[in-house]
Scaffold this active site. Structure first.
Site, short mmCIF file in Angstrom:
data_model
loop_
_atom_site.label_atom_id
_atom_site.label_comp_id
_atom_site.label_asym_id
_atom_site.label_seq_id
_atom_site.Cartn_x
_atom_site.Cartn_y
_atom_site.Cartn_z
CE LYS A 111 -86.92 -33.71 -15.88
NZ LYS A 111 -87.39 -32.98 -17.01
NE ARG A 142 -81.68 -28.70 -18.37
CZ ARG A 142 -82.24 -28.63 -17.03
NH1 ARG A 142 -82.90 -29.58 -16.71
NH2 ARG A 142 -81.93 -27.52 -16.61
#
Length: 298
Positions: free
Chosen positions: A234, A268
């Site tokens: 991210k 995840r």
């Protein structure tokens, strides 16, 4: 001790999700990301084609993923809205083909009730909702089918632009949102042992917010529900390390290990093999599992 009695703070730590059982007191589940979208932030459409999506899911399971998360609509506001029918056409064929070849958990990354219903019918075990069960009917769908849900924090939900998100205290506000949405889920009839929470790193949050959430993640995990974190590659990792998308694996692993130590139990991720190795090592250091191939020196 009953199944609903918290143990070490986790509500129903031993859970049957789909065809697999997890003990979240001593086990971290690895969720592989398969986005059948042309514009996902990391893979940029590499798994948009049906064959590519199915192949990616099968590869992830072969590398040790416990769970495959199938999405057909990206969170980003930089996309065109699509009808639910198109989202269904993207995710259902993947779920059908993956379900036919593995007992791994399959989740559908959606905030729409009609997509969730179609995915469950196709074989999905979990609704992974980045909108926090705010769309009409989605909580009722989960309750009626007995499906597990991931309740995620975001300010605006998928496809909605939030300019310069601001929080007085991001952790306190995220925790309050999750408590309210969990209460909503319970009132809708979703069983406590079907609820997982996700603080939503980088979802309507800047780098400082996501770092603070990671540093104080124990304030989220102490709510008692197994906590999923979606940190993989991210922007908060890229901005922290000044790394482009393709060079964030080490930062992702470090952030995930910190999250495990703070109580996260589902990761995840994009890079399954690297995550499996780092998680197995972390579990062994914590005394949750033994070495796979110890030398027996007599």
């Amino acid at each position: 001790m009953s199944a609903d009695t918290p143990s070490l703070g986790i509500i129903s730590p031993v859970r049957r999700i789909g065809r697999r059982e997890f003990d979240f007191e001593r086990q971290v589940a690895i969720m592989a990301i398969v986005n059948r979208t042309p514009n996902s932030f990391h893979d940029r459409g590499r798994t948009y084609a049906l064959d590519s999506a199915v192949a990616a899911a099968r590869k992830a399971v072969a590398e040790g993923a416990d769970w495959v998360d199938v999405g057909g609509f990206a969170f980003s506001a930089d996309q065109e809205q699509i009808p639910a029918e198109e989202e269904i056409e993207r995710v259902v064929p993947v779920i059908v083909q993956v379900r036919a070849v593995t007992d791994a958990v399959i989740s559908v990354d959606t905030h729409r009730a009609e997509v969730a219903r179609a995915a469950i019918k196709a074989g999905a075990d979990v609704i992974n909702d980045t909108n926090g069960l705010r769309e009409p009917g989605i909580a009722e769908t989960a309750a009626a089918t007995g499906t597990s849900v991931v309740v995620t924090h975001s300010l605006g939900g998928p496809g909605r632009r939030i300019a310069r998100p601001s929080y007085a205290d991001v952790v306190t506000e995220v925790a309050a949102f999750l408590r309210e949405r969990v209460e909503f889920a319970l009132k809708a009839g979703i069983a406590p042992d079907r609820i997982i929470i996700d603080p939503g790193h980088d979802l309507n949050k800047n780098t400082y917010h996501s770092l603070e959430l990671t540093r104080r993640l124990d304030e989220i995990t102490s709510m008692g529900y197994p906590t999923l974190v979606a940190l993989s590659n991210k922007d908060f990792i890229g901005e922290t390390l000044d790394r482009p998308q393709g060079e964030r694996t080490e930062g992702t692993i470090a952030a995930n290990v910190v999250a495990i130590l703070k109580g996260a139990r589902v990761l995840r991720v994009h890079d399954v093999a690297a995550t499996v190795a780092s998680v197995r090592m972390t579990e062994a250091v914590l005394g949750w599992r033994g070495p796979i191939a110890p030398a027996h020196n007599l």
